[in-house]
Design a protein around this motif. Structure first.
Motif, PDB file in Angstrom:
ATOM      1  N   ALA A 124       0.812  -1.135  -0.230  1.00  0.00           N
ATOM      2  CA  ALA A 124       0.009   0.774   0.057  1.00  0.00           C
ATOM      3  C   ALA A 124       1.218   1.626   0.055  1.00  0.00           C
ATOM      4  O   ALA A 124       0.715   2.027  -0.560  1.00  0.00           O
ATOM      5  CB  ALA A 124      -0.815  -0.364   1.163  1.00  0.00           C
ATOM      6  N   LYS A 132      -4.038   3.160  -7.303  1.00  0.00           N
ATOM      7  CA  LYS A 132      -4.493   2.164  -5.759  1.00  0.00           C
ATOM      8  C   LYS A 132      -4.794   0.721  -6.261  1.00  0.00           C
ATOM      9  O   LYS A 132      -4.383   0.234  -6.109  1.00  0.00           O
ATOM     10  CB  LYS A 132      -5.042   2.561  -4.620  1.00  0.00           C
ATOM     11  CG  LYS A 132      -4.249   3.954  -3.804  1.00  0.00           C
ATOM     12  CD  LYS A 132      -3.827   2.941  -2.740  1.00  0.00           C
ATOM     13  CE  LYS A 132      -2.058   3.293  -1.394  1.00  0.00           C
ATOM     14  NZ  LYS A 132      -1.282   3.754  -2.340  1.00  0.00           N
ATOM     15  N   MET A 136      -3.114  -2.818  -6.456  1.00  0.00           N
ATOM     16  CA  MET A 136      -4.036  -3.319  -5.650  1.00  0.00           C
ATOM     17  C   MET A 136      -4.777  -5.188  -6.069  1.00  0.00           C
ATOM     18  O   MET A 136      -4.444  -6.494  -5.435  1.00  0.00           O
ATOM     19  CB  MET A 136      -4.629  -3.045  -4.243  1.00  0.00           C
ATOM     20  CG  MET A 136      -5.130  -4.154  -2.975  1.00  0.00           C
ATOM     21  SD  MET A 136      -3.407  -4.380  -2.245  1.00  0.00           S
ATOM     22  CE  MET A 136      -3.782  -2.698  -0.936  1.00  0.00           C
ATOM     23  N   THR A 322      -8.895  -2.585  -1.017  1.00  0.00           N
ATOM     24  CA  THR A 322      -8.498  -1.189  -2.167  1.00  0.00           C
ATOM     25  C   THR A 322      -8.835   0.108  -0.816  1.00  0.00           C
ATOM     26  O   THR A 322      -8.693   0.985  -0.145  1.00  0.00           O
ATOM     27  CB  THR A 322      -8.077  -0.957  -3.454  1.00  0.00           C
ATOM     28  OG1 THR A 322      -7.694  -2.269  -4.437  1.00  0.00           O
ATOM     29  CG2 THR A 322      -7.715  -0.025  -3.277  1.00  0.00           C
ATOM     30  N   VAL A 325      -7.515  -0.157   2.604  1.00  0.00           N
ATOM     31  CA  VAL A 325      -6.725   0.367   3.044  1.00  0.00           C
ATOM     32  C   VAL A 325      -6.710   1.793   2.571  1.00  0.00           C
ATOM     33  O   VAL A 325      -6.034   2.776   3.721  1.00  0.00           O
ATOM     34  CB  VAL A 325      -5.570  -0.197   1.874  1.00  0.00           C
ATOM     35  CG1 VAL A 325      -4.193   0.699   1.968  1.00  0.00           C
ATOM     36  CG2 VAL A 325      -5.224  -1.678   2.220  1.00  0.00           C
ATOM     37  N   GLN A 326      -7.349   2.529   2.300  1.00  0.00           N
ATOM     38  CA  GLN A 326      -7.811   4.477   1.534  1.00  0.00           C
ATOM     39  C   GLN A 326      -8.155   4.599   3.172  1.00  0.00           C
ATOM     40  O   GLN A 326      -8.616   5.869   3.295  1.00  0.00           O
ATOM     41  CB  GLN A 326      -8.728   4.034   0.283  1.00  0.00           C
ATOM     42  CG  GLN A 326      -7.775   3.747  -1.109  1.00  0.00           C
ATOM     43  CD  GLN A 326      -8.263   3.447  -2.448  1.00  0.00           C
ATOM     44  OE1 GLN A 326      -9.446   3.740  -2.574  1.00  0.00           O
ATOM     45  NE2 GLN A 326      -8.093   3.882  -3.434  1.00  0.00           N
ATOM     46  N   ARG A 333      -2.091   1.887   7.568  1.00  0.00           N
ATOM     47  CA  ARG A 333      -2.061   0.920   6.397  1.00  0.00           C
ATOM     48  C   ARG A 333      -2.214  -0.392   6.148  1.00  0.00           C
ATOM     49  O   ARG A 333      -2.760  -0.488   6.240  1.00  0.00           O
ATOM     50  CB  ARG A 333      -1.304   1.291   5.273  1.00  0.00           C
ATOM     51  CG  ARG A 333      -2.301   2.776   4.360  1.00  0.00           C
ATOM     52  CD  ARG A 333      -1.190   3.183   2.988  1.00  0.00           C
ATOM     53  NE  ARG A 333      -1.972   4.202   2.540  1.00  0.00           N
ATOM     54  CZ  ARG A 333      -1.015   4.793   1.750  1.00  0.00           C
ATOM     55  NH1 ARG A 333       0.072   4.342   1.712  1.00  0.00           N
ATOM     56  NH2 ARG A 333      -1.424   6.086   0.954  1.00  0.00           N
ATOM     57  N   THR A 337      -4.569  -3.511   6.325  1.00  0.00           N
ATOM     58  CA  THR A 337      -5.182  -4.543   5.967  1.00  0.00           C
ATOM     59  C   THR A 337      -4.927  -5.240   6.920  1.00  0.00           C
ATOM     60  O   THR A 337      -5.634  -7.095   6.551  1.00  0.00           O
ATOM     61  CB  THR A 337      -3.668  -4.578   5.384  1.00  0.00           C
ATOM     62  OG1 THR A 337      -3.219  -3.777   4.641  1.00  0.00           O
ATOM     63  CG2 THR A 337      -3.039  -6.049   4.563  1.00  0.00           C
TER      64      THR A 337
END
Length: 409
Positions: A124, A132, A136, A322, A325-326, A333, A337
């Protein structure tokens, strides 16, 4: 504006390391239960524990691994985890009993849980923000390729050369995971943020171990993952029931081919048009694939189902990760995860048990058919747990900004 580079040396090395880790996982997933039954004289319960114990330790360690990424440092956690994973892979040669294998699986799962969490956090940081979704998607494709190659390689070696060959190749894959992971360079900004997170804090709170903003989308992934787990565990059994055993080995090959062909488009569309334009259609495609699978009676419908599921779920999983993570700050991050994978793996673990119980009562065909309607409920779940709440946050910010501008005027 120049397009940010995705295919860097670090991206490739970490993807390769991740591939070898998951290759070892899927490789042993299909061979150890047979080894338990045939070579160690175990029963079906003990064979199932080979998977359960591994996943249990991986799930338990992940929240702590996510926290360690922020305190100890990303590269240190990755290196340590890959070392544990490799050493565990070497020790299968010295496990003469069921209980010694189960103990080894416990440690192997710790290495797996730490390694996959560390890799997810580091990737990430490596992937450019503008790519992203695309990045990913490509990274998680290494999991999917391992899922296809691992079982095929494991069963072929076991049937032709025996378990010693299986353990040798498994150890080689773990060594390759360590070597390729060693050459990964973590971005300096991520290392600095990890160092800044070090403190004298002795007690960990829930927020330290889990990334709260990532929990909702992780729940969506975990609940849909229950259906995916039924494919991992029982699709070959179902193929035998409907007289399509000879094509069962092609199921995940078709799944992977469709996934690979679609990945350049779906990941890029995620970045260009947003998550919703990808998530909603993918849920529908996944559901149609399950309906096809539940009513399959020919090789064509069976493999069409594989293609639809590959396009649907193969797009959903990286998209969910994704989003998770965002939802987190850059320094969190790794924790995001860990949160996503812990909840997802819980769904996978529960799914195997639930599917086993339900299929015994109603049959796999019926289960797969009604799973299509269950997947469609994911639209409602995604809307309320992510889409609507995201829109409310945006509206609140817009209202706040408009109010601020009015007061300043």
């Amino acid at each position: 504006m120049e397009k940010q580079k995705l295919w860097t040396k670090d991206f490739l090395n970490l993807s390769l390391s991740n591939f070898f880790v998951f290759l070892t996982f899927y490789y042993l997933l299909v061979t150890l239960p047979v080894y338990t039954l045939n070579d160690l004289g175990g029963n079906e319960l003990e064979a199932g524990l080979m998977i359960t114990v591994f996943l249990f330790s991986a799930i338990i360690i992940r929240p702590f691994a996510g926290q360690w990424l922020n305190t100890i440092g990303r590269k240190k956690v990755l290196s340590l985890s890959l070392l544990i994973f490799m050493i565990s892979s070497l020790f299968y040669f010295f496990t003469p009993s069921i209980y010694s294998v189960l103990l080894l699986r416990l440690f192997h799962g710790i290495g797996f849980g730490m390694a996959t969490t560390a890799a997810g956090g580091i990737i990430a940081d490596i992937i450019p923000d503008s790519r992203k979704g695309e990045g990913m998607g490509y990274f998680i494709m290494s999991n999917n390729l391992a899922m296809v190659i691992g079982p095929f390689l494991g069963l072929t070696l076991m049937n032709q050369s025996g378990m010693d060959s299986v353990f040798i190749v498994g150890a080689i894959c773990a060594i390759l995971a360590l070597v390729t992971g060693y050459f990964v360079k973590v971005p300096a900004r991520a290392q600095e943020k990890a160092t800044q997170q070090k403190s004298m804090k002795t007690k960990l709170s829930f927020g330290d171990l889990f990334e709260v903003p990532a929990i909702k989308i992780s729940i969506v992934g975990g609940l849909l993952g229950i259906v995916y787990s039924s494919l991992l565990s029982f699709v070959s059994v179902y193929a035998q029931e409907i007289g399509l055993l000879e094509v069962s080995s092609f199921f995940f090959m078709v799944y992977a081919v469709v996934l690979i062909l679609s990945r350049p488009f779906t990941g890029r569309w995620f970045d260009q048009y947003g998550a919703n334009k990808i998530i909603y259609p993918s849920i529908v495609v996944f559901a149609i694939g399950m309906l096809f699978l539940g009513t399959s009676s020919t090789s064509v419908t069976f493999l069409v189902a594989a293609a639809l599921i590959g396009l649907g779920w193969g797009t959903l999983f990286p998209s969910f990760q994704t989003i998770a993570v965002q939802a987190a700050a850059p320094r969190r991050r790794g924790t995001a995860t860990a949160t996503f994978l812990s909840i997802y793996d819980t769904g996978i673990g529960l799914g195997s048990s639930v599917v086993g119980l339900l299929s015994a009562k109603i049959g796999l065909g019926t289960f797969y058919f009604f799973s299509g309607f269950y997947v469609l409920l994911g639209i409602v779940l995604y809307y309320f747990l992510h889409d609507r709440s995201t829109k409310m946050v945006v509206q609140t910010k817009q209202t706040y900004n408009q109010t601020s501008e009015t007061m300043q005027g």
